[in-house]
Design a protein around this motif. Structure first.
Motif, PDB file in Angstrom:
ATOM      1  N   VAL A 250      30.133 -35.562  10.071  1.00 30.29           N
ATOM      2  CA  VAL A 250      28.978 -35.136   9.279  1.00 30.29           C
ATOM      3  C   VAL A 250      27.851 -34.612  10.159  1.00 30.29           C
ATOM      4  CG1 VAL A 250      27.123 -35.952   7.782  1.00 30.29           C
ATOM      5  CG2 VAL A 250      29.480 -36.548   7.264  1.00 30.29           C
ATOM      6  N   ARG A 251      27.543 -35.297  11.243  1.00 26.52           N
ATOM      7  CA  ARG A 251      26.451 -34.848  12.116  1.00 26.52           C
ATOM      8  C   ARG A 251      26.766 -33.489  12.742  1.00 26.52           C
ATOM      9  NH1 ARG A 251      25.265 -40.776  14.894  1.00 26.52           N
ATOM     10  NH2 ARG A 251      24.264 -41.701  13.047  1.00 26.52           N
ATOM     11  N   TRP A 252      28.015 -33.298  13.168  1.00 30.79           N
ATOM     12  CA  TRP A 252      28.415 -32.001  13.720  1.00 30.79           C
ATOM     13  C   TRP A 252      28.300 -30.916  12.652  1.00 30.79           C
ATOM     14  CZ3 TRP A 252      32.893 -29.106  12.305  1.00 30.79           C
ATOM     15  CH2 TRP A 252      33.077 -27.939  13.066  1.00 30.79           C
ATOM     16  N   ILE A 253      28.755 -31.194  11.430  1.00 30.80           N
ATOM     17  CA  ILE A 253      28.691 -30.224  10.336  1.00 30.80           C
ATOM     18  C   ILE A 253      27.253 -29.803  10.069  1.00 30.80           C
ATOM     19  CG2 ILE A 253      29.044 -29.909   7.853  1.00 30.80           C
ATOM     20  CD1 ILE A 253      31.435 -31.873   8.110  1.00 30.80           C
ATOM     21  N   ARG A 254      26.355 -30.769   9.970  1.00 29.24           N
ATOM     22  CA  ARG A 254      24.956 -30.463   9.669  1.00 29.24           C
ATOM     23  C   ARG A 254      24.293 -29.702  10.802  1.00 29.24           C
ATOM     24  NH1 ARG A 254      23.600 -36.352   6.911  1.00 29.24           N
ATOM     25  NH2 ARG A 254      24.413 -35.831   4.833  1.00 29.24           N
ATOM     26  N   THR A 255      24.648 -30.047  12.043  1.00 29.25           N
ATOM     27  CA  THR A 255      24.086 -29.331  13.191  1.00 29.25           C
ATOM     28  C   THR A 255      24.514 -27.871  13.170  1.00 29.25           C
ATOM     29  OG1 THR A 255      24.044 -31.329  14.559  1.00 29.25           O
ATOM     30  CG2 THR A 255      24.012 -29.208  15.714  1.00 29.25           C
ATOM     31  N   VAL A 256      25.801 -27.618  12.909  1.00 29.06           N
ATOM     32  CA  VAL A 256      26.308 -26.248  12.868  1.00 29.06           C
ATOM     33  C   VAL A 256      25.658 -25.470  11.729  1.00 29.06           C
ATOM     34  CG1 VAL A 256      28.347 -24.822  12.441  1.00 29.06           C
ATOM     35  CG2 VAL A 256      28.512 -26.808  13.957  1.00 29.06           C
ATOM     36  N   MET A 257      25.533 -26.079  10.558  1.00 27.85           N
ATOM     37  CA  MET A 257      24.964 -25.367   9.409  1.00 27.85           C
ATOM     38  C   MET A 257      23.511 -24.978   9.657  1.00 27.85           C
ATOM     39  SD  MET A 257      26.679 -26.826   5.892  1.00 27.85           S
ATOM     40  CE  MET A 257      25.874 -28.431   5.926  1.00 27.85           C
ATOM     41  N   LYS A 258      22.769 -25.813  10.370  1.00 28.98           N
ATOM     42  CA  LYS A 258      21.375 -25.478  10.679  1.00 28.98           C
ATOM     43  C   LYS A 258      21.280 -24.255  11.584  1.00 28.98           C
ATOM     44  CE  LYS A 258      19.338 -30.100  10.253  1.00 28.98           C
ATOM     45  NZ  LYS A 258      18.686 -31.226  10.988  1.00 28.98           N
ATOM     46  N   GLN A 259      22.318 -24.037  12.399  1.00 25.27           N
ATOM     47  CA  GLN A 259      22.294 -22.938  13.360  1.00 25.27           C
ATOM     48  C   GLN A 259      22.821 -21.619  12.789  1.00 25.27           C
ATOM     49  OE1 GLN A 259      24.660 -24.623  16.504  1.00 25.27           O
ATOM     50  NE2 GLN A 259      22.980 -25.893  17.312  1.00 25.27           N
ATOM     51  N   LEU A 260      23.406 -21.669  11.594  1.00 22.93           N
ATOM     52  CA  LEU A 260      23.979 -20.464  11.011  1.00 22.93           C
ATOM     53  C   LEU A 260      22.892 -19.533  10.465  1.00 22.93           C
ATOM     54  CD1 LEU A 260      26.997 -21.964   9.000  1.00 22.93           C
ATOM     55  CD2 LEU A 260      27.082 -20.715  11.167  1.00 22.93           C
ATOM     56  N   THR A 261      23.049 -18.250  10.748  1.00 21.98           N
ATOM     57  CA  THR A 261      22.146 -17.258  10.177  1.00 21.98           C
ATOM     58  C   THR A 261      22.500 -17.063   8.705  1.00 21.98           C
ATOM     59  OG1 THR A 261      22.049 -16.111  12.308  1.00 21.98           O
ATOM     60  CG2 THR A 261      21.313 -14.890  10.358  1.00 21.98           C
ATOM     61  N   PRO A 262      21.546 -17.188   7.793  1.00 23.73           N
ATOM     62  CA  PRO A 262      21.850 -17.042   6.363  1.00 23.73           C
ATOM     63  C   PRO A 262      22.464 -15.677   6.061  1.00 23.73           C
ATOM     64  CG  PRO A 262      19.656 -17.955   6.681  1.00 23.73           C
ATOM     65  CD  PRO A 262      20.130 -17.518   8.036  1.00 23.73           C
ATOM     66  N   PRO A 263      23.401 -15.609   5.109  1.00 22.81           N
ATOM     67  CA  PRO A 263      24.057 -14.336   4.784  1.00 22.81           C
ATOM     68  C   PRO A 263      23.088 -13.258   4.313  1.00 22.81           C
ATOM     69  CG  PRO A 263      25.194 -16.180   3.752  1.00 22.81           C
ATOM     70  CD  PRO A 263      23.920 -16.720   4.307  1.00 22.81           C
ATOM     71  N   ASP A 264      21.960 -13.676   3.700  1.00 21.40           N
ATOM     72  CA  ASP A 264      21.009 -12.704   3.177  1.00 21.40           C
ATOM     73  C   ASP A 264      19.850 -12.424   4.137  1.00 21.40           C
ATOM     74  OD1 ASP A 264      19.950 -15.207   2.959  1.00 21.40           O
ATOM     75  OD2 ASP A 264      19.649 -15.156   0.791  1.00 21.40           O
ATOM     76  N   ALA A 265      20.024 -12.825   5.404  1.00 18.74           N
ATOM     77  CA  ALA A 265      18.985 -12.540   6.397  1.00 18.74           C
ATOM     78  C   ALA A 265      18.943 -11.042   6.675  1.00 18.74           C
ATOM     79  CB  ALA A 265      19.259 -13.306   7.688  1.00 18.74           C
ATOM     80  N   PRO A 266      17.780 -10.494   7.069  1.00 17.01           N
ATOM     81  CA  PRO A 266      17.668  -9.061   7.373  1.00 17.01           C
ATOM     82  C   PRO A 266      18.711  -8.612   8.392  1.00 17.01           C
ATOM     83  CG  PRO A 266      15.499 -10.089   7.341  1.00 17.01           C
ATOM     84  CD  PRO A 266      16.504 -11.199   7.252  1.00 17.01           C
ATOM     85  N   GLY A 267      19.372  -7.517   8.088  1.00 21.17           N
ATOM     86  CA  GLY A 267      20.363  -6.973   9.007  1.00 21.17           C
ATOM     87  C   GLY A 267      21.753  -7.535   8.841  1.00 21.17           C
ATOM     88  N   ILE A 268      21.927  -8.529   7.933  1.00 21.14           N
ATOM     89  CA  ILE A 268      23.248  -9.135   7.713  1.00 21.14           C
ATOM     90  C   ILE A 268      23.885  -8.509   6.477  1.00 21.14           C
ATOM     91  CG2 ILE A 268      24.489 -11.260   7.232  1.00 21.14           C
ATOM     92  CD1 ILE A 268      23.332 -11.122  10.025  1.00 21.14           C
ATOM     93  N   SER A 269      25.088  -8.000   6.624  1.00 18.18           N
ATOM     94  CA  SER A 269      25.804  -7.400   5.498  1.00 18.18           C
ATOM     95  C   SER A 269      26.236  -8.471   4.512  1.00 18.18           C
ATOM     96  CB  SER A 269      27.054  -6.648   6.012  1.00 18.18           C
ATOM     97  OG  SER A 269      27.863  -6.244   4.935  1.00 18.18           O
ATOM     98  N   SER A 270      26.151  -8.162   3.214  1.00 13.07           N
ATOM     99  CA  SER A 270      26.583  -9.100   2.181  1.00 13.07           C
ATOM    100  C   SER A 270      27.767  -8.564   1.409  1.00 13.07           C
ATOM    101  CB  SER A 270      25.421  -9.385   1.207  1.00 13.07           C
ATOM    102  OG  SER A 270      25.017  -8.201   0.561  1.00 13.07           O
ATOM    103  N   ARG A 271      28.535  -7.644   2.017  1.00 10.80           N
ATOM    104  CA  ARG A 271      29.736  -7.118   1.347  1.00 10.80           C
ATOM    105  C   ARG A 271      30.735  -8.228   1.136  1.00 10.80           C
ATOM    106  NH1 ARG A 271      29.001  -3.359   5.392  1.00 10.80           N
ATOM    107  NH2 ARG A 271      30.784  -4.184   6.530  1.00 10.80           N
ATOM    108  N   THR A 272      31.412  -8.232  -0.035  1.00  5.88           N
ATOM    109  CA  THR A 272      32.431  -9.254  -0.336  1.00  5.88           C
ATOM    110  C   THR A 272      33.755  -8.856   0.249  1.00  5.88           C
ATOM    111  OG1 THR A 272      32.896  -8.158  -2.431  1.00  5.88           O
ATOM    112  CG2 THR A 272      31.280  -9.943  -2.440  1.00  5.88           C
TER     113      THR A 272
END
Length: 272
Positions: A250-272
């Protein structure tokens, strides 16, 4: 007549002997069809590799993150996650539209061991956020390091094989109830090393229920919380089976998720 009867009994005995433990000819190994959309966290993962398409289970833990088993993508293929589905082969009448989202990042645990399948856990970040509704919802993670009592009855869901010989997968989501077993059961009955710190032992004490190929990565849900991830076990559908112990990570999962750039961040493609 007596000779014919003896021959018939011998043939029937031979057929029964060839069946895997806990299986019956032409019958599902202990599972049943889930009530449609009763598991809104379930994800169907399709991975395109050089060998062909591979499928696994998974479960949504955030609107852009799915948790599955690390061994599901040993070959570094490209993948699509299907959310909100019951029948993964066809759209059923009046069924809500399922969501198909490409995988943006595959994040395996840094200490995953392909040989022993220790630390068999992986996060999938989706290219866009899932649309949350009655049919698509994340499931909460357990608290770090809790013990799951032996004998706890848990639910396992998946679209994997329903029988071993001949192999047959399921079009619709299947449920099965399994019990958490003592670590000693897996240590004593399985051929590969079992690590009680990062693995969870579960199955059917009577040997009539099991997960099979295609169920890897799916969650073992105990009291509404995913305590295990389908990892490995006997190929013939027998018990016990091994699950990655989610609370350990759980701690590893939460640490990784905090470091992820959100999909809707500027410059990130949201194509499916």
């Amino acid at each position: 007549m007596a000779l014919r009867m003896q021959l018939l009994i011998l043939v029937l005995f031979s057929v029964a002997f060839l069946l895997p433990p806990g299986a019956q000819a032409g019958e599902i190994i202990g599972g049943w069809e889930a009530r449609p959309h009763s598991r809104p966290y379930m994800a169907y993962v399709k991975i395109a590799t050089w060998r062909g398409v591979k499928t696994c289970g998974g479960f949504l833990i955030r609107d852009d993150v799915v948790l599955t088993a690390a061994h599901c993508n040993d070959e570094q293929g490209k993948g699509i996650v299907v959310l909100g589905a019951h029948n993964i082969r066809k759209k059923e009448p009046r069924e809500p539209r399922s969501q198909k989202i490409r995988v943006r990042r595959w994040i395996r645990h840094p200490k995953y061991n392909k040989m022993t399948q220790n630390n068999d856990i992986m996060l999938l970040q989706l290219r866009k956020r899932a649309e949350l509704n009655d049919w698509v919802q994340p499931i909460p993670l357990p608290h770090p390091w809790p013990e799951v009592p032996v004998g706890t009855r848990c639910n396992m869901s998946g679209w994997g094989w329903m029988q071993v010989n001949p192999a047959k997968s399921s079009d619709v989501l299947q449920d099965v109830v399994l019990e958490v077993m003592a670590d000693e059961v897996c240590e004593r009955n399985l051929t590969k090393p079992y690590d009680a710190k990062s693995m969870l032992c579960a199955g059917d004490p009577r040997g009539k229920k099991a997960t099979l190929k295609g169920d890897s990565g799916g969650p073992l849900v105990c009291d509404g919380v995913p305590q295990g991830i389908v990892s490995w076990g006997p190929s013939n559908g027998a018990s016990p089976e091994v699950y990655a112990r989610v609370s350990r990570f759980v701690r590893w999962i939460r640490t990784v998720m905090k470091q992820l750039t959100p999909p809707d961040a500027p410059g990130i493609s949201s194509r499916t």
